[in-house]
Design a protein around this motif. Structure first.
Motif, PDB file in Angstrom:
ATOM      1  N   TYR A 102      -4.092   4.417  15.925  1.00 33.13           N
ATOM      2  CA  TYR A 102      -3.898   3.638  14.690  1.00 33.13           C
ATOM      3  C   TYR A 102      -2.453   3.684  14.236  1.00 33.13           C
ATOM      4  N   PHE A 103      -1.839   4.864  14.280  1.00 34.05           N
ATOM      5  CA  PHE A 103      -0.487   5.024  13.744  1.00 34.05           C
ATOM      6  C   PHE A 103       0.612   4.725  14.761  1.00 34.05           C
ATOM      7  N   LYS A 104       0.216   4.295  15.940  1.00 31.31           N
ATOM      8  CA  LYS A 104       1.197   3.973  16.978  1.00 31.31           C
ATOM      9  C   LYS A 104       2.113   2.836  16.552  1.00 31.31           C
ATOM     10  N   THR A 105       1.594   1.880  15.777  1.00 26.14           N
ATOM     11  CA  THR A 105       2.386   0.710  15.373  1.00 26.14           C
ATOM     12  C   THR A 105       2.791   0.739  13.897  1.00 26.14           C
ATOM     13  N   ILE A 106       2.521   1.847  13.207  1.00 19.22           N
ATOM     14  CA  ILE A 106       2.863   1.945  11.784  1.00 19.22           C
ATOM     15  C   ILE A 106       4.361   2.195  11.625  1.00 19.22           C
ATOM     16  N   ASN A 107       4.959   1.534  10.646  1.00 19.14           N
ATOM     17  CA  ASN A 107       6.382   1.689  10.349  1.00 19.14           C
ATOM     18  C   ASN A 107       6.592   2.968   9.536  1.00 19.14           C
ATOM     19  N   PHE A 108       7.405   3.882  10.079  1.00 20.88           N
ATOM     20  CA  PHE A 108       7.645   5.167   9.417  1.00 20.88           C
ATOM     21  C   PHE A 108       9.043   5.245   8.812  1.00 20.88           C
ATOM     22  N   GLU A 109       9.625   4.102   8.438  1.00 21.51           N
ATOM     23  CA  GLU A 109      10.939   4.131   7.792  1.00 21.51           C
ATOM     24  C   GLU A 109      10.874   4.859   6.453  1.00 21.51           C
ATOM     25  N   ALA A 165       9.038   3.819  -5.684  1.00 22.81           N
ATOM     26  CA  ALA A 165       8.178   2.635  -5.648  1.00 22.81           C
ATOM     27  C   ALA A 165       9.029   1.382  -5.785  1.00 22.81           C
ATOM     28  N   SER A 166       9.109   0.604  -4.725  1.00 24.36           N
ATOM     29  CA  SER A 166       9.921  -0.606  -4.746  1.00 24.36           C
ATOM     30  C   SER A 166       9.317  -1.643  -3.816  1.00 24.36           C
ATOM     31  N   TYR A 167       9.670  -2.888  -4.055  1.00 29.09           N
ATOM     32  CA  TYR A 167       9.203  -3.993  -3.212  1.00 29.09           C
ATOM     33  C   TYR A 167       9.669  -3.797  -1.775  1.00 29.09           C
ATOM     34  N   GLU A 168      10.922  -3.376  -1.609  1.00 28.23           N
ATOM     35  CA  GLU A 168      11.477  -3.171  -0.266  1.00 28.23           C
ATOM     36  C   GLU A 168      10.685  -2.132   0.511  1.00 28.23           C
ATOM     37  N   ASN A 169      10.331  -1.013  -0.149  1.00 26.33           N
ATOM     38  CA  ASN A 169       9.576   0.030   0.533  1.00 26.33           C
ATOM     39  C   ASN A 169       8.135  -0.393   0.806  1.00 26.33           C
ATOM     40  N   LEU A 170       7.576  -1.229  -0.051  1.00 26.35           N
ATOM     41  CA  LEU A 170       6.243  -1.773   0.221  1.00 26.35           C
ATOM     42  C   LEU A 170       6.263  -2.599   1.501  1.00 26.35           C
ATOM     43  N   ILE A 171       7.262  -3.485   1.632  1.00 29.95           N
ATOM     44  CA  ILE A 171       7.349  -4.389   2.767  1.00 29.95           C
ATOM     45  C   ILE A 171       7.471  -3.626   4.079  1.00 29.95           C
ATOM     46  N   LYS A 172       8.224  -2.522   4.077  1.00 26.29           N
ATOM     47  CA  LYS A 172       8.426  -1.746   5.299  1.00 26.29           C
ATOM     48  C   LYS A 172       7.111  -1.291   5.907  1.00 26.29           C
ATOM     49  N   LEU A 173       6.146  -0.984   5.058  1.00 27.99           N
ATOM     50  CA  LEU A 173       4.865  -0.468   5.541  1.00 27.99           C
ATOM     51  C   LEU A 173       3.784  -1.537   5.611  1.00 27.99           C
ATOM     52  N   PHE A 174       3.866  -2.518   4.737  1.00 24.36           N
ATOM     53  CA  PHE A 174       2.779  -3.488   4.554  1.00 24.36           C
ATOM     54  C   PHE A 174       2.445  -4.250   5.841  1.00 24.36           C
ATOM     55  N   ASP A 175       3.451  -4.828   6.475  1.00 19.25           N
ATOM     56  CA  ASP A 175       3.191  -5.662   7.651  1.00 19.25           C
ATOM     57  C   ASP A 175       2.640  -4.846   8.816  1.00 19.25           C
ATOM     58  N   SER A 176       3.149  -3.623   8.990  1.00 18.50           N
ATOM     59  CA  SER A 176       2.658  -2.824  10.104  1.00 18.50           C
ATOM     60  C   SER A 176       1.196  -2.392   9.911  1.00 18.50           C
ATOM     61  N   ILE A 177       0.804  -2.166   8.644  1.00 15.13           N
ATOM     62  CA  ILE A 177      -0.610  -1.839   8.377  1.00 15.13           C
ATOM     63  C   ILE A 177      -1.485  -3.060   8.634  1.00 15.13           C
TER      64      ILE A 177
END
Length: 278
Positions: free
Chosen positions: A233-240, A260-272
């Motif tokens: 599951y976590f193989k493709t998750i963004n860990f920035e 908590a910021s929009y930029e940090n949401l985006i980093k994880l959102f698409d990979s999930i």
């Protein structure tokens, strides 16, 4: 005859007096209206909205004695968790980059654009979160801005760390973005924390295959034979972002420890989303 004349004269005098009183009252009303202060859109908005709590009041319902611009509608200028805030309003009234109110609106807009709906958690859902290690580790926490789509929930957690917990005592935390994935095919209870830099240097000499999630320390509460499901599951998750992860049976809770910021949401959102679609 004389009686009729007296009656007519009396009626004329009464009508004249009433008319003069009405005219004077009307003139006073007009003068009073001219003296009333006219508020700007910005002043009215600052008085009647609370973007952090989502409380909403219409200008038309609260500003009976003030004039205001009809440039945009009442519904357009106030923070509504169920509706998208227009770019016009965002850039006019929430224009400071990094401002918490602006970041929350950007997060809300992005989730709504991706088909999420605002809905409060049920009591049973809140009870479950309360019992997790993620949230029982804090002295206080509060959930807000909870958006849901299928088995994925995203919300903002306002948290206060325990001063007697060495893991959190050195952190100054306020708001966190949290992802809650339900219906994960797993049986067990694991927690993962970002390793210190020193630990990563030591781990260079350790077989990486022993790590469930690379560069994350594993805390096992209930052992599972399905660790490969976690790795997959976590193989493709963004860990920035720095993450804290708890997997408890069919639930995955991921808390972004960065601001908590929009930029940090985006980093994880698409990979999930991509991992969910596998």
């Amino acid at each position: 005859m004389e009686t009729r004349v007296i009656i007519l004269l009396s009626i004329v005098i009464v009508v004249f007096i009433i008319n003069r009183l009405y005219v004077r009252a009307d003139e006073k009303r007009k003068i009073a209206l001219k003296d009333k202060k006219t508020l700007s859109d910005k002043e009215i908005i600052s008085m009647f909205e609370d973007p952090l709590t989502g409380e909403k009041a219409k200008v038309s319902e609260t500003q009976n004695n003030y004039k205001y611009s009809d440039e945009i509608s009442d519904d357009g200028v106030f923070y509504d968790k169920h509706r998208r805030t227009s770019e016009y309003v965002l850039n006019k009234y929430y224009y400071e980059d990094g401002d918490l109110e602006r970041e929350f609106i950007l997060i809300k807009n992005h989730l709504l654009d991706n088909g999420f709906k605002f809905k409060l958690f049920t009591d049973s859902e809140l009870d479950f979160l309360e019992e997790t290690i993620t949230f029982s580790s804090f002295e206080k926490w509060h959930c807000s801005n909870s958006y849901h789509k299928n088995q994925l929930s995203v919300f903002i957690a306002s948290i206060k760390a325990k001063s007697n917990n060495s893991r959190y005592s050195s952190r100054t935390e306020n708001y966190s973005i949290v992802f809650w994935i339900k219906d994960f095919n797993f049986f067990g209870h694991y927690c993962f924390f970002k390793k210190p830099i020193v630990q990563n240097i030591i781990d260079v000499f350790i077989d990486e295959e022993k790590e469930v999630i690379k560069e994350y320390q594993t805390e096992i509460i209930k052992k599972s034979h399905q660790e490969n499901a976690i790795k997959d599951y976590f193989k493709t998750i963004n860990f920035e972002n720095d993450l804290e992860i708890e997997i408890i049976n069919s639930n995955i809770i991921i808390r972004i420890t960065n601001v908590a910021s929009y930029e940090n949401l985006i980093k994880l959102f698409d990979s999930i989303k991509n991992s969910e679609g596998k």
